[in-house]
Design a protein around this motif. Structure first.
Motif, PDB file in Angstrom:
ATOM      1  N   ILE A  73       0.860  -1.199   0.000  1.00  0.00           N
ATOM      2  CA  ILE A  73       0.000   0.000   0.000  1.00  0.00           C
ATOM      3  C   ILE A  73       0.891   1.243   0.000  1.00  0.00           C
ATOM      4  CG2 ILE A  73      -1.771   1.295   1.279  1.00  0.00           C
ATOM      5  CD1 ILE A  73      -2.699  -1.366   2.495  1.00  0.00           C
ATOM      6  N   ILE A  74       1.958   1.194   0.806  1.00  0.00           N
ATOM      7  CA  ILE A  74       2.889   2.332   0.882  1.00  0.00           C
ATOM      8  C   ILE A  74       3.535   2.558  -0.485  1.00  0.00           C
ATOM      9  CG2 ILE A  74       5.037   3.160   1.954  1.00  0.00           C
ATOM     10  CD1 ILE A  74       4.254   1.466   4.437  1.00  0.00           C
ATOM     11  N   CYS A  75       4.046   1.465  -1.067  1.00  0.00           N
ATOM     12  CA  CYS A  75       4.714   1.577  -2.388  1.00  0.00           C
ATOM     13  C   CYS A  75       3.764   2.176  -3.414  1.00  0.00           C
ATOM     14  CB  CYS A  75       5.172   0.212  -2.886  1.00  0.00           C
ATOM     15  SG  CYS A  75       6.449  -0.490  -1.861  1.00  0.00           S
ATOM     16  N   GLU A  76       2.547   1.651  -3.423  1.00  0.00           N
ATOM     17  CA  GLU A  76       1.572   2.140  -4.420  1.00  0.00           C
ATOM     18  C   GLU A  76       1.339   3.635  -4.285  1.00  0.00           C
ATOM     19  OE1 GLU A  76      -2.035  -0.216  -4.276  1.00  0.00           O
ATOM     20  OE2 GLU A  76      -0.797  -1.976  -4.767  1.00  0.00           O
ATOM     21  N   ARG A  77       1.239   4.092  -3.049  1.00  0.00           N
ATOM     22  CA  ARG A  77       0.973   5.532  -2.852  1.00  0.00           C
ATOM     23  C   ARG A  77       2.099   6.379  -3.413  1.00  0.00           C
ATOM     24  NH1 ARG A  77      -1.889   7.712   2.300  1.00  0.00           N
ATOM     25  NH2 ARG A  77      -1.406   9.676   1.286  1.00  0.00           N
ATOM     26  N   TYR A  78       3.328   5.991  -3.126  1.00  0.00           N
ATOM     27  CA  TYR A  78       4.472   6.782  -3.618  1.00  0.00           C
ATOM     28  C   TYR A  78       4.575   6.685  -5.141  1.00  0.00           C
ATOM     29  CZ  TYR A  78       6.323   7.892   1.007  1.00  0.00           C
ATOM     30  OH  TYR A  78       6.497   8.398   2.273  1.00  0.00           O
ATOM     31  N   LEU A  89      11.913  10.075 -11.826  1.00  0.00           N
ATOM     32  CA  LEU A  89      12.506   9.483 -10.624  1.00  0.00           C
ATOM     33  C   LEU A  89      12.071   8.019 -10.465  1.00  0.00           C
ATOM     34  CD1 LEU A  89      13.903  10.002  -7.770  1.00  0.00           C
ATOM     35  CD2 LEU A  89      11.622  10.595  -6.966  1.00  0.00           C
ATOM     36  N   ASP A  90      13.061   7.129 -10.261  1.00  0.00           N
ATOM     37  CA  ASP A  90      12.733   5.716 -10.043  1.00  0.00           C
ATOM     38  C   ASP A  90      12.884   5.392  -8.555  1.00  0.00           C
ATOM     39  OD1 ASP A  90      12.242   3.052 -10.136  1.00  0.00           O
ATOM     40  OD2 ASP A  90      14.105   2.504 -11.173  1.00  0.00           O
ATOM     41  N   LEU A  91      11.753   5.215  -7.893  1.00  0.00           N
ATOM     42  CA  LEU A  91      11.801   4.975  -6.437  1.00  0.00           C
ATOM     43  C   LEU A  91      12.014   3.499  -6.095  1.00  0.00           C
ATOM     44  CD1 LEU A  91       9.077   7.175  -4.645  1.00  0.00           C
ATOM     45  CD2 LEU A  91      11.543   7.521  -4.686  1.00  0.00           C
ATOM     46  N   THR A  92      11.925   2.617  -7.128  1.00  0.00           N
ATOM     47  CA  THR A  92      11.964   1.178  -6.826  1.00  0.00           C
ATOM     48  C   THR A  92      13.199   0.748  -6.032  1.00  0.00           C
ATOM     49  OG1 THR A  92      11.388   1.160  -9.166  1.00  0.00           O
ATOM     50  CG2 THR A  92      10.924  -0.831  -7.936  1.00  0.00           C
ATOM     51  N   PRO A  93      14.409   1.171  -6.404  1.00  0.00           N
ATOM     52  CA  PRO A  93      15.559   0.724  -5.591  1.00  0.00           C
ATOM     53  C   PRO A  93      15.478   1.184  -4.134  1.00  0.00           C
ATOM     54  CG  PRO A  93      16.275   2.169  -7.416  1.00  0.00           C
ATOM     55  CD  PRO A  93      14.804   1.962  -7.571  1.00  0.00           C
ATOM     56  N   ASN A 119       9.371  11.203   0.560  1.00  0.00           N
ATOM     57  CA  ASN A 119       8.647  12.403   0.116  1.00  0.00           C
ATOM     58  C   ASN A 119       9.623  13.526  -0.237  1.00  0.00           C
ATOM     59  OD1 ASN A 119       5.942  12.309  -0.297  1.00  0.00           O
ATOM     60  ND2 ASN A 119       5.399  13.621   1.439  1.00  0.00           N
ATOM     61  N   GLY A 120      10.718  13.587   0.508  1.00  0.00           N
ATOM     62  CA  GLY A 120      11.762  14.580   0.230  1.00  0.00           C
ATOM     63  C   GLY A 120      12.376  14.351  -1.146  1.00  0.00           C
ATOM     64  N   LEU A 121      12.622  13.077  -1.464  1.00  0.00           N
ATOM     65  CA  LEU A 121      13.210  12.763  -2.779  1.00  0.00           C
ATOM     66  C   LEU A 121      12.267  13.214  -3.896  1.00  0.00           C
ATOM     67  CD1 LEU A 121      14.559   9.119  -2.197  1.00  0.00           C
ATOM     68  CD2 LEU A 121      15.932  11.199  -2.448  1.00  0.00           C
ATOM     69  N   ILE A 122      10.985  12.935  -3.716  1.00  0.00           N
ATOM     70  CA  ILE A 122      10.004  13.301  -4.760  1.00  0.00           C
ATOM     71  C   ILE A 122       9.934  14.820  -4.909  1.00  0.00           C
ATOM     72  CG2 ILE A 122       7.575  13.186  -5.472  1.00  0.00           C
ATOM     73  CD1 ILE A 122       7.321  10.589  -3.877  1.00  0.00           C
ATOM     74  N   LEU A 123       9.819  15.502  -3.774  1.00  0.00           N
ATOM     75  CA  LEU A 123       9.650  16.958  -3.841  1.00  0.00           C
ATOM     76  C   LEU A 123      10.890  17.637  -4.435  1.00  0.00           C
ATOM     77  CD1 LEU A 123       7.636  19.189  -3.197  1.00  0.00           C
ATOM     78  CD2 LEU A 123       8.676  19.407  -0.944  1.00  0.00           C
ATOM     79  N   ALA A 124      12.072  17.177  -4.039  1.00  0.00           N
ATOM     80  CA  ALA A 124      13.313  17.763  -4.562  1.00  0.00           C
ATOM     81  C   ALA A 124      13.352  17.589  -6.085  1.00  0.00           C
ATOM     82  CB  ALA A 124      14.523  17.103  -3.915  1.00  0.00           C
ATOM     83  N   ASN A 125      12.944  16.400  -6.530  1.00  0.00           N
ATOM     84  CA  ASN A 125      12.934  16.121  -7.962  1.00  0.00           C
ATOM     85  C   ASN A 125      11.919  17.015  -8.691  1.00  0.00           C
ATOM     86  OD1 ASN A 125      12.082  14.467 -10.444  1.00  0.00           O
ATOM     87  ND2 ASN A 125      13.952  13.438  -9.736  1.00  0.00           N
ATOM     88  N   LEU A 126      10.763  17.204  -8.071  1.00  0.00           N
ATOM     89  CA  LEU A 126       9.696  17.993  -8.702  1.00  0.00           C
ATOM     90  C   LEU A 126      10.081  19.462  -8.845  1.00  0.00           C
ATOM     91  CD1 LEU A 126       6.647  18.090  -9.650  1.00  0.00           C
ATOM     92  CD2 LEU A 126       6.091  18.678  -7.286  1.00  0.00           C
ATOM     93  N   ILE A 127      10.674  20.027  -7.796  1.00  0.00           N
ATOM     94  CA  ILE A 127      10.933  21.478  -7.842  1.00  0.00           C
ATOM     95  C   ILE A 127      12.379  21.811  -8.209  1.00  0.00           C
ATOM     96  CG2 ILE A 127       9.040  22.045  -6.236  1.00  0.00           C
ATOM     97  CD1 ILE A 127      11.098  22.368  -4.014  1.00  0.00           C
TER      98      ILE A 127
END
Ligand code: ASP
Length: 435
Positions: A73-78, A89-93, A119-127
């Protein structure tokens, strides 16, 4: 140019649509150089917070139960957030590594901290800001207490070098190299540390409400917002149950006089609440907050006032039982101790026995089911007639006040009432002073 630190809470980053709002808030002001995210929070009232799901994974491993379902469930959300934002961004590893560590019995703090980390990784990548891991800088001592001076020193130069950075909230490192989290809601503290370390001009705390309201909206209909409050008022209100900001997040910025602005991600143009060192009062009272579930132990003994060390004896019994108290209203022959039920935790009979044996009171009574309500306001200081107004309002509603406490700072008046009078008391005070 001024420097703003913007912390975004869980609901502000709960899904891709919320990330987009955050992205445009950051783009709207180039001064927003440092961003501190929480983990994804609830998307709907009955949704789950990622942090709770992570704790659940850890608990499963502790009980030797498979945690794959929860982890999926956690993986799916991210992954859903990353896909909907169209990031490469590839979060799988990262997810694989986290899963392996949870399986290997990683600590609860490590597991919980990964919510903010991802969440930090995603946001940094986005902005397009640099990702700075607080794990290397926010340090705790062996007892798990934040070493603020060290954290401020450590954060300063990497952040200055990065100029624009995303720093995940909620965690740091113990001397043994293990991850340690703050208590729940602790990303607010990270934001405050970041703001202080780079001497920001403003610490924005973005959440899902437009700042502080003068009373709990579940108790008072459409309470007015607070535009400006002082750190001291905030501390009083937060301690007494007003929750918007983590209590401990005030200290780092307060020392440097950095204002905090509580803002609403879903209504970014609303001014929210500003928290400052000092400000002209905007009314007699600033806010009302309260907590339920207290017990009062009332001790009576003739000539108590003349008995040297009576108070010390009574309080030592609490200390020996590791119980902290809230208030000690006292009279000539009486002394009452107000204690939160969570502190008493099954120890009441033992304490009463010890008070009987050591203090030899004439009478000893307990009053359970008490609630405390604090009326807070810098406008009350040196203003005559406040107490009279408050108590006549309570009398009008037929509320029996069981305890009164006003500190000499005159910043607040606390009243103790029966728990079932709690709502009525808050409403009576609000109507007397605000409407
Ligand atoms: N995610 C953590 C919690 O749910 C910390 C935070 O949101 O500040 O408590």
């Amino acid at each position: 140019m001024s420097v703003i630190v913007a912390k975004f809470g869980g609901t502000s980053l709960a899904n891709a649509a919320q990330f987009r709002k955050v992205q445009s808030i950051i783009a709207a002001n180039k001064d927003r150089c440092f961003v501190v995210p929480s983990a994804p929070g609830k998307r709907t009232p009955d949704d789950n917070k990622i942090t709770d799901l992570l704790y659940l994974c850890h608990a499963h491993v502790q009980q030797s139960i498979a945690f794959d379902e929860v982890f999926n469930i956690i993986c799916e959300r991210y992954l859903e957030i990353v896909a909907a934002l169209g990031l490469s961004l590839d979060l799988t590893p990262y997810l694989k590594e986290i899963k392996a560590k949870i399986t290997a019995g990683a600590s609860a703090d490590y597991v919980a901290s990964r919510g903010e980390y991802l969440n930090g990784l995603i946001l940094a990548n986005l902005i397009g800001y640099q990702f700075v891991d607080p794990g290397e800088m926010v340090l705790f001592n062996e007892r798990g207490i934040l070493d603020m001076e060290q954290a401020l020193k450590n954060l300063k130069s990497p952040l200055e070098k990065a100029q624009r950075a995303v720093i995940p909230g909620f965690y740091g490192l113990l001397p043994n190299g293990q991850i340690k989290t703050f208590s729940r809601g602790g990303s607010d503290i990270t934001g405050s540390l970041v703001a202080r370390s780079i001497n920001a001009d403003l610490y924005e705390n973005w959440t899902d409400v437009s700042g502080f309201l003068m009373a709990d909206p579940k108790v008072v209909k459409n309470p007015k917002p607070m535009q400006k409050i002082t750190y001291r008022e905030l501390r009083e209100l937060a301690y007494m149950g007003a929750t918007v900001l983590h209590e401990e997040s005030v200290f780092p910025v307060r020392q440097a006089g950095i204002p905090i602005n509580i803002k609403n991600t879903n209504d970014p143009n609303h001014p929210g609440t500003i928290i400052v060192n000092d400000a002209e009062p905007q009314g007699t009272i600033t806010g009302i907050a309260g907590k339920k579930d207290f017990t009062v132990i009332a001790v009576e003994k003739a000539m108590m006032n003349a008995e040297l060390g009576f108070g010390r004896k009574l309080l030592s019994i609490l200390e020996a039982n590791a119980i902290s108290f809230e208030h000690i209203p006292s009279g000539i022959d009486t002394m009452s101790v107000v204690i939160s039920d969570s502190q008493l935790n099954g120890k009441l009979d033992k304490i009463l026995d010890e008070i009987h044996a050591q203090c030899k009171p004439d009478s000893l009574e307990t009053h359970p089911h008490m609630a405390l309500i604090a009326t807070v306001g810098r406008g009350m200081v040196y203003t005559p007639g406040i107490a009279a107004k408050l108590f006549s309002a309570l009398a009008k509603f037929n509320i029996n006040v069981r305890m009164i406490d006003q500190g000499s700072s005159e910043l607040n008046i606390i009243v103790g009432v029966q728990t079932n009078d709690f709502e009525k008391t808050v409403q009576a005070i609000y109507h007397a002073f605000v409407e």
